[in-house]
Each structure stands twice: as structure tokens, then as C-alpha cells.
Design an enzyme around this catalytic site. Structure first.
Site, PDB file in Angstrom:
ATOM      1  N   ASN A 101      84.464 124.329  -1.786  1.00  0.00           N
ATOM      2  CA  ASN A 101      85.087 125.198  -0.845  1.00  0.00           C
ATOM      3  C   ASN A 101      86.541 125.032  -0.944  1.00  0.00           C
ATOM      4  O   ASN A 101      86.847 123.724  -0.945  1.00  0.00           O
ATOM      5  CB  ASN A 101      84.366 125.100   0.617  1.00  0.00           C
ATOM      6  CG  ASN A 101      83.073 125.374   0.565  1.00  0.00           C
ATOM      7  OD1 ASN A 101      82.146 125.789  -0.147  1.00  0.00           O
ATOM      8  ND2 ASN A 101      82.562 125.071   1.962  1.00  0.00           N
ATOM      9  N   GLY A 102      87.259 126.184  -1.084  1.00  0.00           N
ATOM     10  CA  GLY A 102      88.527 125.874  -0.837  1.00  0.00           C
ATOM     11  C   GLY A 102      89.269 126.657  -2.199  1.00  0.00           C
ATOM     12  O   GLY A 102      88.460 127.468  -2.857  1.00  0.00           O
ATOM     13  N   GLU A 493      85.457 145.083  13.239  1.00  0.00           N
ATOM     14  CA  GLU A 493      84.658 144.129  12.558  1.00  0.00           C
ATOM     15  C   GLU A 493      83.104 144.197  12.332  1.00  0.00           C
ATOM     16  O   GLU A 493      82.728 144.054  11.405  1.00  0.00           O
ATOM     17  CB  GLU A 493      84.850 142.775  13.404  1.00  0.00           C
ATOM     18  CG  GLU A 493      85.992 142.022  13.278  1.00  0.00           C
ATOM     19  CD  GLU A 493      85.915 140.661  13.679  1.00  0.00           C
ATOM     20  OE1 GLU A 493      85.490 140.395  15.110  1.00  0.00           O
ATOM     21  OE2 GLU A 493      86.078 139.599  13.293  1.00  0.00           O
ATOM     22  N   HIS A 509     104.638 156.608  21.296  1.00  0.00           N
ATOM     23  CA  HIS A 509     105.447 156.451  20.182  1.00  0.00           C
ATOM     24  C   HIS A 509     104.913 156.560  18.751  1.00  0.00           C
ATOM     25  O   HIS A 509     105.612 156.231  17.883  1.00  0.00           O
ATOM     26  CB  HIS A 509     106.210 155.059  20.322  1.00  0.00           C
ATOM     27  CG  HIS A 509     107.041 154.966  21.646  1.00  0.00           C
ATOM     28  ND1 HIS A 509     108.390 155.747  21.683  1.00  0.00           N
ATOM     29  CD2 HIS A 509     106.772 154.453  22.846  1.00  0.00           C
ATOM     30  CE1 HIS A 509     108.732 155.394  22.722  1.00  0.00           C
ATOM     31  NE2 HIS A 509     107.976 154.475  23.469  1.00  0.00           N
TER      32      HIS A 509
HETATM   33  C1  AGP Z   1      86.811 136.924  15.464  1.00  0.00           C
HETATM   34  O1  AGP Z   1      85.680 138.113  15.922  1.00  0.00           O
HETATM   35  C2  AGP Z   1      87.207 137.155  13.922  1.00  0.00           C
HETATM   36  N1  AGP Z   1      86.168 136.936  13.310  1.00  0.00           N
HETATM   37  C3  AGP Z   1      88.463 136.277  13.782  1.00  0.00           C
HETATM   38  O2  AGP Z   1      89.536 137.041  13.824  1.00  0.00           O
HETATM   39  C4  AGP Z   1      88.644 134.832  14.105  1.00  0.00           C
HETATM   40  O3  AGP Z   1      89.077 134.933  15.560  1.00  0.00           O
HETATM   41  C5  AGP Z   1      89.975 134.427  13.208  1.00  0.00           C
HETATM   42  O4  AGP Z   1      89.450 134.250  11.881  1.00  0.00           O
HETATM   43  C6  AGP Z   1      90.440 132.895  13.868  1.00  0.00           C
HETATM   44  O5  AGP Z   1      89.422 131.917  13.667  1.00  0.00           O
HETATM   45  P1  AGP Z   1      89.419 130.568  14.613  1.00  0.00           P
HETATM   46  O6  AGP Z   1      89.318 130.952  15.896  1.00  0.00           O
HETATM   47  O7  AGP Z   1      88.454 129.832  13.948  1.00  0.00           O
HETATM   48  O8  AGP Z   1      90.810 129.855  14.237  1.00  0.00           O
END
Ligand code: AGP
Length: 615
Positions: A101-102, A493, A509
Site C-alpha cells: 500500500n502506498g 458520492e 452569482h
Molecule cells: C466522506 O464521505 C468521504 N468519503 C471523504 O471525503 C473523507 O471525508 C475524506 O477522505 C477525509 O477522510 P478522513 O476523515 O479519514 O481524513
């Protein structure tokens, strides 16, 4: 994002890997694979594109078995989703397999060098350089496999969580971490690795959270950990406190629906942890940092991404209102590219459900380098964010498995309310009496959300009218502007209906051009009496004049908008500052039922990952 599971022990690894990968499905993926060291000495690899069920079918048709195995769900970054690009990846000889991962940032240079030395690459991935590099270092005389791995990781730049298995070493599973989470599950005569605790929840009672720059060697009898230079590390073994049921659907059709319905309980837990019987707030572990900072604070900076960013926008409004301290927000992905100025007396607050979001972590590191203390508002104990923060305010929402964040968001809002109250008191901006009034109002929120949830059938009936629309516009003002943004994000989403969140005053606007008789405009119109309410009503009139289809979230008993709105969703009324906690629940249900009616796979929305561990 990608998920990792690994096993070494006396049992057949395959069902354990599949079970673990299933528990990581929520992180988002497009292909999956396993490598298993078979008793005949072969390292068998099986990979499939698409859902895990495809991999399971392939393993059923052509079974493999063995006591050492690594598994992976891939979320494509380098190279399209395909069998060749999915993990595990092998070296030339097929002697070792790697899941990763990464991102290995210098993979092009490493690959060119290895190709020049005769290595043949099969995939387009960055990951594949690792097995070839380890193979090369072993050929070049590395004293043992652990040393070759450590040497390879000194050459590789970027982020990784790794699981590595060798054909000739059936009793050792190697693991390493730098910038991507990885845990070791410590069992009795068997060991696991996983990118997240839920993967091995019902298998082990103890875990080791690997630190960046550590390599672990897991044998059935025990685990040893060293740094990249070979120095041994004594790992801290922690008890797993999560219950296995926390990662189950508990009779709900999806994790997201379960988590939406968990919100009253989650908020009661958070309030129970931080509001004393006399109505005063105690921030627990964060108390010392906040009490020390309060007298000298000049400014607050909130850093986060996605839904957590919208929670930060809300936090900014509330902190400014209840503490009087100037406050700004920034996206984790933008902050470090804007040459930020952080004068002395700035407190950084990082908000994250997972505590592993790469952009948020990078912004936290920059804020720390610039001398800011960091408070982490986070849902995952032991996460990287909390390990890098000076203090933690845990949101205590329990594992959030649904990719679309719901209960973690309302818990973040509640955490900001508690923080703003405490800081307001410490700064003398709120009186003791006002603190008690506000905590009493906070205590009413879980029941208010419960009542909002009881309207689910009505919300579903409204979704029935609009789910086929191509677009939706969400409008809110002040405290409900972040809610409009979050409502639109939730909808796009999971339902893939294009949705825009806007500050209602900004509509004229630009987005007003979109309004016609086919556009649902979801308007946040609670509470009934605040100084922006009249302005909101004027915006509704502007929508009406252009034949937009108004869906208004209103306070229970407020009939004043019934003539103007095509549909209303009544929710219990609270003060404006806390209304987002209730209003967002109506929007979560609206998005959920839109998605369901559109036939979307709600817990596994396309292209999304639960925890975004790449920048
Ligand atoms: C939320 O519905 C999302 N899937 C996404 O925006 C998420 O909030 C964002 O990736 C941040 O994740 P985190 O809170 O684990 O940092």
C-alpha cells in the site's frame, strides 16, 4: 484504499486472507489477489479484477493452500486495474511475493536501473520494483532476507506498508511500514498482518502498531521488529479493545444505514465522556493542551479533507462565535502549497475520521515544523494522526465502515462544540451559566437526531420524486453552509447524482443559471428565527421564480414555507449553532435513498476509498 492481510501459522492461510480482505472491502478497491506458499514449495499466486467474489471463484476452481500467505485489495494508482497490475508482485525467479500500500515515488529510476541489470518487469506498477530490488540485493550478497528488505527500503523513496513472503522461507512473514498504516496481529502460535484492525478483529486479541521505518519478521512462535539500519526495536503490544460486532452490519442492509442510525448513541457516548454532571465540559486527554494554550492563543488553523473539511468549516464558525479567537480552515491538499504564515500563538487542529489521510498528515507535519502545537480530532485510536499530534480529542464513533462518512461527521461537529465551549470558558468569552445552557442544549441533540431518523419513510418518499434527476443543488447559510456542502457531497458520492453545495447568497452569482423545473434545490431552513432566515427565504423565492423544485429542511411545526416548497422535511428545532447536527441527518437519509433507488452499491461507491493514503 488498498488493503493488506497476511498470515503465518499452522492453518491454511487462504480462508483467513479472504475473510480479512472482505473486512477491508470498505476501503475501496478494483482488484484483489493472494500469494500462498504451498507445501510443495511453490509460491502460488491468484489475482482477479473486480470484486473479491471473482477471486474466491478462481480459488474455488483452482484451490491453493499453505501456512504462509499474503493478500491484497488494490485501488489503482500506477497502471489500470488489471490482473497483471494487481498484487502480489513477484521477482524474476518467482521466489518472493510482495503486497504494497502506498506509492514508491522513485520507482522509475529504480526500474530503469533494475532493467539495465536484466530484470524483466511484467506490470506498470510502482510496487513491482520492490521484489526485483530485493532479488537483486540478495543476488549481490545481502546476508539474509531481512537485511535485503531493509537495504531495499533504504533505496526506495515514498510511502509503503508491505507484506512479503519467500518461497524458501515458509515460516516467516515479513512486514514493513513507512507512511501507510500496518499492524501486526499477535496470536497464539500464529501471526497476522493487516492494514486495519477490522481485518483481524476476531482472530487476535493483541496488536502491534508498526512505526514508520520499522521492519517486522513474523514467525508462528513470535514477532521481532527492527529499524531499517537493523537496530532491534522492542515493540509495544496493545490489547484490541474493539468488539467484532462493531464491524458487522447488525441487521441493517448496509453499513452506511447502520452508521446513520447509530448517531444518537455515538453522540450520547461523546457527551457522556466530556460533559460533567454539573454541565461543565472536560476535554479529557486534550484538557492539558487546551488549558495551556488558551491564554496565549492568537489564532486557530483547522486542517482536513473531504467531509472532515466541512466539519472544520463548521468548527471555525463555532470557535469564532464562542471563543472570539480568529480561525481559518484549509484543505490538507492545499495548505502546504500556499506558503502559509503561522504566527506564534497559532494552534493547529487536524480533523480526520481515519487519522491516515495523506494530505491531512502532510499539512500537520508542515504546521508542526512551523512550530504549531497540533490537536487531532480523530476517530481511530492509535492512528498516525494521533501519534503525531500533541493531544487527541477522540470522536469515539466506533469503526466507520461505510465509505461515505456519516456518524464520524456528526461526532466531529460535536467534538468542535465541546472544544469551543471549553475554550470559550477558559478565555472568559462564555459565562459559567451560558456554558450550562449550551451543554443542556447539546444534551438534547441525540434525541433530536433520533426523531429526525423516525422520518426516514417520509424522506424516502421525497427521494422517490427526485432520484432520477441529473443534478441537485444544496443551499444553506452560515452554520448550515457546510451542511449544504456535506449534503451535496454525500449525494454525489453514493448516488452519482451530480450535486452542488452552495452558500445560498452565492446562488445568484452563478448557479442560478442551472435552475429550471427539473432541478431539485435542497434548502436548509432551520432554525425558524435567526438573522439569516429572512435572507434564506428570499433565496427560496428566487428559486421559485425560476420554477426550481424546492425541498426544504424545516423546523417541526414551521408551516410558513409549505406554500413555497414542493416538499418539506421537518426536523426537531435547536439553536442555530447546533442545527447542523440535526439537519445533516435529513440530508444523509435523502442521499441514501436516492442512491438506493438508483441501484447504487452504497457501501462500495465506485472509485472511492475510505481512507485516502496517497497524496
Ligand atoms: C466522506 O464521505 C468521504 N468519503 C471523504 O471525503 C473523507 O471525508 C475524506 O477522505 C477525509 O477522510 P478522513 O476523515 O479519514 O481524513
Amino acid at each position: 484504499m488498498c488493503g493488506i492481510v497476511g498470515y503465518v501459522g499452522p492453518r491454511n492461510a487462504v480462508p483467513l486472507l479472504i475473510e480479512g480482505l472482505k473486512r477491508l472491502e470498505y476501503r475501496g478497491y478494483d482488484s484483489a489477489g493472494v500469494a500462498v506458499r504451498q507445501p510443495d514449495g511453490a509460491l502460488a499466486v491468484c489475482k482477479r479484477v473486480g470484486r473479491l467474489a471473482n477471486l474466491e471463484d478462481a480459488l474455488e476452481a483452482d484451490p491453493v493452500a499453505g501456512g504462509l500467505g499474503i493478500g491484497h485489495t488494490r485501488w489503482a494508482t500506477h497502471g489500470e486495474p488489471s490482473e497483471i497490475n494487481s498484487h502480489p508482485h513477484l521477482d524474476c525467479a518467482g521466489d518472493l511475493a510482495v503486497v504494497h500500500n502506498g506509492i514508491i515515488e522513485n520507482y522509475l529510476a529504480l526500474r530503469a536501473d533494475l532493467e539495465a541489470k536484466g530484470h524483466v518487469f511484467r506490470s506498470q506498477t510502482d510496487t513491482e520494483v520492490l521484489p526485483h530490488l530485493i532479488e537483486e540485493l540478495l543476488k549481490g550478497g545481502a546476508p539474509n532476507r531481512g537485511a535485503a528488505i531493509r537495504a531495499a527500503l533504504q533505496l526506495a523513496k515514498g510511502a509503503y506498508a508491505l507484506g512479503i513472503a519467500f518461497r524458501d522461507e515458509p515460516n516467516v512473514l515479513y512486514a514493513a511500514r513507512c507512511g501507510s498504516p500496518l499492524i501486526v496481529g499477535v496470536g497464539d502460535g500464529e501471526q497476522f498482518i493487516a492494514s486495519d484492525v477490522p481485518a483481524i478483529l476476531n482472530r487476535v486479541k493483541q496488536v502491534i502498531y508498526l512505526n514508520d521505518g520499522e521492519v517486522a519478521e513474523l514467525r508462528p512462535a513470535g514477532v521481532s521488529v527492527s529499524k531499517l539500519d537493523g537496530t532491534p526495536v522492542r515493540p509495544e503490544i496493545k490489547a484490541v479493545t474493539l468488539k467484532a460486532e462493531a464491524a458487522e452490519r447488525a441487521g441493517f442492509e448496509t453499513f452506511m444505514l447502520k452508521e446513520i442510525h447509530e448517531q444518537p448513541r455515538v453522540l450520547r457516548t461523546l457527551l457522556g465522556a466530556h460533559v460533567r454532571k454539573d454541565g461543565t465540559v472536560d476535554l479529557g486527554e486534550a484538557e492539558a493542551l487546551i488549558a495551556a494554550q488558551a491564554p496565549r492563543l492568537q489564532r486557530i488553523l483547522i486542517l482536513s479533507c473531504g467531509t472532515a473539511y466541512y466539519a472544520g468549516m463548521y468548527g471555525r464558525l463555532l470557535l469564532e462565535r464562542w471563543t472570539g479567537i480568529p480561525c481559518e480552515t484549509d484543505l490538507g491538499s492545499e495548505f502546504r502549497y500556499r506558503a502559509p504564515r503561522l504566527p506564534a500563538g497559532t494552534l493547529a487542529i487536524a480533523v480526520s475520521q481515519s487519522g491516515e489521510t495523506a494530505d491531512t498528515l502532510a499539512s500537520v507535519r508542515l504546521a508542526r515544523e512551523m512550530g504549531c502545537p497540533v490537536l487531532g480530532i480523530c476517530n481511530v485510536p492509535g492512528s498516525t494522526l494521533l501519534r503525531e499530534s500533541a493531544a487527541a480529542l477522540l470522536t469515539q464513533a466506533g469503526p466507520e465502515i461505510g465509505v461515505a462518512s456519516t456518524k464520524a461527521f456528526t461526532a466531529q461537529l460535536m467534538a468542535f462544540a465541546l472544544l469551543a465551549l471549553r475554550l470559550g470558558r477558559l478565555r472568559g468569552a462564555l459565562s459559567a451559566a451560558r456554558e450550562r445552557e449550551l451543554t443542556a442544549e447539546l444534551a438534547r441533540i441525540p434525541d433530536a437526531i433520533h426523531r429526525a431518523l423516525e422520518r426516514e419513510d417520509d424522506v424516502r418518499a421525497i427521494s422517490q420524486k427526485y432520484y432520477e434527476c441529473y443534478n441537485a443543488l444544496y443551499l444553506g447559510r452560515r452554520f448550515n453552509y457546510p451542511v449544504a456542502l456535506e449534503g451535496a457531497l454525500k449525494n454525489k458520492e453514493i448516488s452519482y447524482q451530480h450535486a452542488e453545495g452552495y452558500a445560498a447568497g452565492e446562488m445568484k452569482h452563478g448557479p442560478i443559471a442551472l435552475i429550471n423545473e427539473f432541478l431539485p434545490v435542497i434548502c436548509l431552513c432551520t432554525p425558524t428565527a435567526d438573522e439569516v432566515r429572512d435572507k434564506m427565504v428570499s433565496n427560496l423565492k428566487e428559486v421559485e421564480a425560476r420554477k426550481g423544485r424546492i425541498v426544504a429542511v424545516v423546523a417541526e411545526g414551521d408551516d410558513s414555507l409549505r406554500g413555497l416548497a414542493h416538499d418539506v422535511i421537518p426536523v426537531p428545532e435547536t439553536i442555530e449553532e447546533l442545527s447542523p447536527l440535526v439537519n445533516v441527518v435529513a440530508l444523509q437519509l435523502f442521499a441514501y435513498h436516492n442512491a438506493k433507488l438508483r441501484g447504487a452499491d452504497i457501501d462500495k461507491p465506485r472509485n472511492l476509498a475510505k481512507s485516502v493514503t496517497v497524496e
